[in-house]
Design a protein around this motif. Structure first.
Motif, PDB file in Angstrom:
ATOM      1  N   TRP A 104       0.817  -1.215   0.000  1.00 13.38           N
ATOM      2  CA  TRP A 104       0.000   0.000   0.000  1.00 13.38           C
ATOM      3  C   TRP A 104       0.851   1.266   0.000  1.00 13.38           C
ATOM      4  CZ3 TRP A 104      -4.276   0.066  -2.100  1.00 13.38           C
ATOM      5  CH2 TRP A 104      -5.277  -0.886  -1.878  1.00 13.38           C
ATOM      6  N   GLY A 105       1.987   1.217   0.668  1.00 12.80           N
ATOM      7  CA  GLY A 105       2.860   2.392   0.709  1.00 12.80           C
ATOM      8  C   GLY A 105       3.346   2.782  -0.674  1.00 12.80           C
ATOM      9  N   ASP A 106       3.763   1.784  -1.469  1.00 19.31           N
ATOM     10  CA  ASP A 106       4.219   2.043  -2.844  1.00 19.31           C
ATOM     11  C   ASP A 106       3.092   2.671  -3.658  1.00 19.31           C
ATOM     12  OD1 ASP A 106       6.652   0.718  -2.337  1.00 19.31           O
ATOM     13  OD2 ASP A 106       5.849  -1.218  -2.978  1.00 19.31           O
ATOM     14  N   ILE A 107       1.907   2.078  -3.541  1.00 20.21           N
ATOM     15  CA  ILE A 107       0.766   2.539  -4.327  1.00 20.21           C
ATOM     16  C   ILE A 107       0.380   3.961  -3.923  1.00 20.21           C
ATOM     17  CG2 ILE A 107      -1.693   2.155  -4.760  1.00 20.21           C
ATOM     18  CD1 ILE A 107      -1.018  -0.917  -4.412  1.00 20.21           C
ATOM     19  N   ASN A 108       0.332   4.210  -2.627  1.00 17.58           N
ATOM     20  CA  ASN A 108      -0.057   5.532  -2.139  1.00 17.58           C
ATOM     21  C   ASN A 108       0.948   6.605  -2.554  1.00 17.58           C
ATOM     22  OD1 ASN A 108      -1.932   7.177  -0.550  1.00 17.58           O
ATOM     23  ND2 ASN A 108      -0.177   7.477   0.796  1.00 17.58           N
ATOM     24  N   ARG A 109       2.239   6.267  -2.488  1.00 18.83           N
ATOM     25  CA  ARG A 109       3.277   7.231  -2.885  1.00 18.83           C
ATOM     26  C   ARG A 109       3.131   7.587  -4.364  1.00 18.83           C
ATOM     27  NH1 ARG A 109       7.480   4.357  -1.564  1.00 18.83           N
ATOM     28  NH2 ARG A 109       7.539   3.445  -3.645  1.00 18.83           N
ATOM     29  N   ALA A 110       2.932   6.571  -5.211  1.00 17.95           N
ATOM     30  CA  ALA A 110       2.768   6.821  -6.642  1.00 17.95           C
ATOM     31  C   ALA A 110       1.528   7.690  -6.879  1.00 17.95           C
ATOM     32  CB  ALA A 110       2.647   5.502  -7.407  1.00 17.95           C
ATOM     33  N   LYS A 111       0.449   7.390  -6.172  1.00 19.56           N
ATOM     34  CA  LYS A 111      -0.812   8.132  -6.293  1.00 19.56           C
ATOM     35  C   LYS A 111      -0.610   9.619  -5.964  1.00 19.56           C
ATOM     36  CE  LYS A 111      -4.254   5.696  -4.726  1.00 19.56           C
ATOM     37  NZ  LYS A 111      -5.219   5.043  -3.815  1.00 19.56           N
ATOM     38  N   VAL A 112       0.028   9.880  -4.822  1.00 20.57           N
ATOM     39  CA  VAL A 112       0.249  11.252  -4.354  1.00 20.57           C
ATOM     40  C   VAL A 112       1.202  12.010  -5.267  1.00 20.57           C
ATOM     41  CG1 VAL A 112       1.252  12.614  -2.467  1.00 20.57           C
ATOM     42  CG2 VAL A 112      -0.290  10.708  -1.955  1.00 20.57           C
ATOM     43  N   ARG A 113       2.306  11.354  -5.640  1.00 20.70           N
ATOM     44  CA  ARG A 113       3.329  12.017  -6.457  1.00 20.70           C
ATOM     45  C   ARG A 113       2.863  12.299  -7.880  1.00 20.70           C
ATOM     46  NH1 ARG A 113       7.643  14.415  -4.002  1.00 20.70           N
ATOM     47  NH2 ARG A 113       8.637  13.079  -2.464  1.00 20.70           N
ATOM     48  N   VAL A 114       2.132  11.362  -8.461  1.00 20.41           N
ATOM     49  CA  VAL A 114       1.622  11.580  -9.820  1.00 20.41           C
ATOM     50  C   VAL A 114       0.587  12.698  -9.805  1.00 20.41           C
ATOM     51  CG1 VAL A 114       0.254  10.554 -11.686  1.00 20.41           C
ATOM     52  CG2 VAL A 114       2.140   9.257 -10.654  1.00 20.41           C
ATOM     53  N   ALA A 115      -0.290  12.683  -8.808  1.00 16.91           N
ATOM     54  CA  ALA A 115      -1.317  13.730  -8.698  1.00 16.91           C
ATOM     55  C   ALA A 115      -0.683  15.114  -8.543  1.00 16.91           C
ATOM     56  CB  ALA A 115      -2.236  13.435  -7.520  1.00 16.91           C
ATOM     57  N   ALA A 116       0.472  15.154  -7.851  1.00 14.43           N
ATOM     58  CA  ALA A 116       1.164  16.428  -7.641  1.00 14.43           C
ATOM     59  C   ALA A 116       2.010  16.836  -8.849  1.00 14.43           C
ATOM     60  CB  ALA A 116       2.053  16.334  -6.404  1.00 14.43           C
ATOM     61  N   GLY A 117       2.144  15.915  -9.824  1.00 10.78           N
ATOM     62  CA  GLY A 117       2.935  16.220 -11.018  1.00 10.78           C
ATOM     63  C   GLY A 117       4.435  16.155 -10.778  1.00 10.78           C
ATOM     64  N   ASP A 118       4.862  15.398  -9.773  1.00  9.50           N
ATOM     65  CA  ASP A 118       6.291  15.310  -9.432  1.00  9.50           C
ATOM     66  C   ASP A 118       7.019  14.275 -10.278  1.00  9.50           C
ATOM     67  OD1 ASP A 118       5.721  17.086  -7.398  1.00  9.50           O
ATOM     68  OD2 ASP A 118       5.644  15.555  -5.823  1.00  9.50           O
ATOM     69  N   ASP A 119       8.241  14.610 -10.662  1.00  8.27           N
ATOM     70  CA  ASP A 119       9.116  13.641 -11.323  1.00  8.27           C
ATOM     71  C   ASP A 119      10.023  13.002 -10.279  1.00  8.27           C
ATOM     72  OD1 ASP A 119       8.684  13.097 -13.959  1.00  8.27           O
ATOM     73  OD2 ASP A 119       9.706  14.890 -14.703  1.00  8.27           O
ATOM     74  N   PRO A 120      10.498  11.748 -10.506  1.00  3.20           N
ATOM     75  CA  PRO A 120      10.353  10.966 -11.741  1.00  3.20           C
ATOM     76  C   PRO A 120       9.045  10.174 -11.854  1.00  3.20           C
ATOM     77  CG  PRO A 120      11.680   9.724 -10.196  1.00  3.20           C
ATOM     78  CD  PRO A 120      11.347  11.043  -9.515  1.00  3.20           C
ATOM     79  N   TRP A 121       8.179  10.257 -10.825  1.00  2.00           N
ATOM     80  CA  TRP A 121       6.942   9.479 -10.858  1.00  2.00           C
ATOM     81  C   TRP A 121       6.081   9.819 -12.070  1.00  2.00           C
ATOM     82  CZ3 TRP A 121       9.083  11.980  -6.732  1.00  2.00           C
ATOM     83  CH2 TRP A 121       9.614  11.168  -5.708  1.00  2.00           C
ATOM     84  N   LEU A 122       5.969  11.116 -12.372  1.00  2.00           N
ATOM     85  CA  LEU A 122       5.130  11.533 -13.493  1.00  2.00           C
ATOM     86  C   LEU A 122       5.658  10.973 -14.815  1.00  2.00           C
ATOM     87  CD1 LEU A 122       2.659  13.143 -14.414  1.00  2.00           C
ATOM     88  CD2 LEU A 122       4.173  15.131 -14.704  1.00  2.00           C
ATOM     89  N   SER A 123       6.985  10.982 -14.975  1.00  2.00           N
ATOM     90  CA  SER A 123       7.572  10.426 -16.201  1.00  2.00           C
ATOM     91  C   SER A 123       7.271   8.927 -16.303  1.00  2.00           C
ATOM     92  CB  SER A 123       9.086  10.644 -16.213  1.00  2.00           C
ATOM     93  OG  SER A 123       9.376  12.033 -16.226  1.00  2.00           O
TER      94      SER A 123
END
Length: 415
Positions: free
Chosen positions: A58-77
């Motif tokens: 869940w931690g991995d999923i939540n981090r990706a969710k939050v970071r992508v929503a915020a438009g942060d790289d490298p998650w967004l890429s």
């Protein structure tokens, strides 16, 4: 009997603490039963499996969710690579087969690995962005196969199919666990009845060949499948079977056989020669992905195989990364028995075949060793960033090698 826990997010400290408690409990039980019980009890599977608890918690999923929503790289890429992949579209139509053949005549296993990539990628999109259409698509793919597939067959390559597609399929299903449109029970039954028997048959009998005949990846993918099926079905015995084989199995997939020789380079970095290094680099890098998947799944259940035997796997990953980045590495002559009569074979030099081949296996390793453990992983790190952001099935060619790993490590592991 299901022993699933509710969807709770286990903090990392809690997981390692559970590992300690598990060991302590095993030792206490062993003292009560006599010293002979220690080995089997101390390494027992968790009393309650963590879900989701395979390649992603869940931690991995939540981090990706939050970071992508915020438009942060490298998650967004990483996210953009996922959404651009044709397999991640909610319009994907599954092509389930009653019989999947890999090796020999009538091969059709490409249908399976394409559908698995689509199920996994749609499941990821649903987990990270909450898109219902992707959830429905992933569930439809998994349901179509679990209501249709009865046999995985072919020549010896059937064991590769049962192994690679077994652990990958289970990972897609683990992400869809709890979704109302997904028939988990039927899918679990398919994994236990169609995939596990072949996984177990290979690990216990090795297709009646000399124990060293098959390359490390054959053992590794079957170990990964057994572990994933154990987690998916809350079956402690299957999970333990995979962990035990990793530590002490007779074949080339167990850690000491997969990394037969240890070296130190001129800069003082510890390196581990990989069992397939004298064969070619494509299969060697594949091994990083297969063993990495086993270590990550175990980590999410509270077992640290990444650091087992003096971090032997990290040394191998450093070795493989360094060579595939273009640098030289030491090589000890590798000799093994082949075929059914163990005819001796020898490799005296490392193979440059497919050197530098890109596979999405490095983010998982870098973010574990460097960001979870704060270790200097110089070569793994360089390799990780040279291939980022990682894609997945469909981004690395149309042949099976491009589908040997689920990928998207930049999106799911960056820290």
């Amino acid at each position: 009997m299901s022993r699933t826990s509710p969807h709770t997010h286990h903090q990392r400290g809690e997981v390692s603490r559970r590992g300690l408690l598990k060991t302590a409990g095993g030792l206490t039980a062993a003292l009560a039963l006599g010293a002979g019980a220690a080995a089997s009890t101390a390494g027992a599977a968790p009393a309650t499996f963590t879900h989701p608890g395979m390649l992603h918690n869940w931690g991995d999923i939540n981090r990706a969710k939050v970071r992508v929503a915020a438009g942060d790289d490298p998650w967004l890429s990483g996210w953009n690579r996922l959404t651009a992949n044709s397999h991640s579209q909610s319009t994907w139509t599954p092509r389930p087969q009653a019989t999947v053949i890999r090796g020999g005549t009538g091969e059709n296993y490409g249908l399976l690995y394409n559908d698995i990539a689509a199920a996994y990628q749609n499941a990821l999109r649903w987990q990270v962005a909450g898109t219902e259409a992707n959830a429905r698509c992933a569930a439809d793919i998994l349901n179509a196969w679990s209501s249709t597939l009865t046999t995985v067959t072919g020549n010896a390559d059937r064991f590769l199919a049962a192994g690679i597609y077994g652990w990958q399929f289970a990972n897609a299903a683990e992400l869809m666990r709890g979704y109302s449109g997904f028939d988990l029970a039927r899918f679990q039954r398919m994994m236990v009845e169609v995939f596990y028997p072949l996984n177990n048959q290979f690990l216990t009998g090795h297709n009646d060949a000399c124990i060293t005949n098959y390359w490390a990846n054959w053992d590794l993918c079957n170990m990964a499948s057994v572990m994933a099926i154990g987690i998916l079905t809350d079956d402690g015995a299957k999970y333990d079977q995979a962990v035990t084989y990793f530590k002490s199995g007779a074949g080339n997939g167990s850690i000491a056989h997969a990394v037969p020789y240890l070296h130190t380079d001129s800069d003082g970095y510890a390196l581990g020669q990989w069992q397939e290094s004298g064969r070619d680099q494509g299969h060697t890098v594949m091994g990083m992905g297969q063993m990495g998947a086993i270590c990550e799944m175990a980590w999410n259940q509270g077992d640290d195989l990444y650091s087992y035997d003096g971090r032997r796997f990290m040394k191998a990953a450093q070795y493989v990364a360094k060579y595939n980045l273009g640098s030289t590495v030491p090589f000890t002559t590798y000799t093994w028995g082949s075929g059914q009569n163990c005819a001796q074979q020898t490799q005296t030099v490392i193979s440059s075949a497919s050197r530098g081949q890109v596979r999405p296996v490095w983010a998982m390793l870098h973010y574990h060793y460097n960001r979870r453990l704060y270790l200097d992983d110089k070569y793994i790190s360089q390799m990780c960033f040279s291939v980022a952001p990682e894609g997945g099935g469909g981004d690395y060619g149309s042949t099976s090698g491009g589908y040997d790993q689920l990928g998207f490590g930049t999106l799911m592991y960056a820290k």
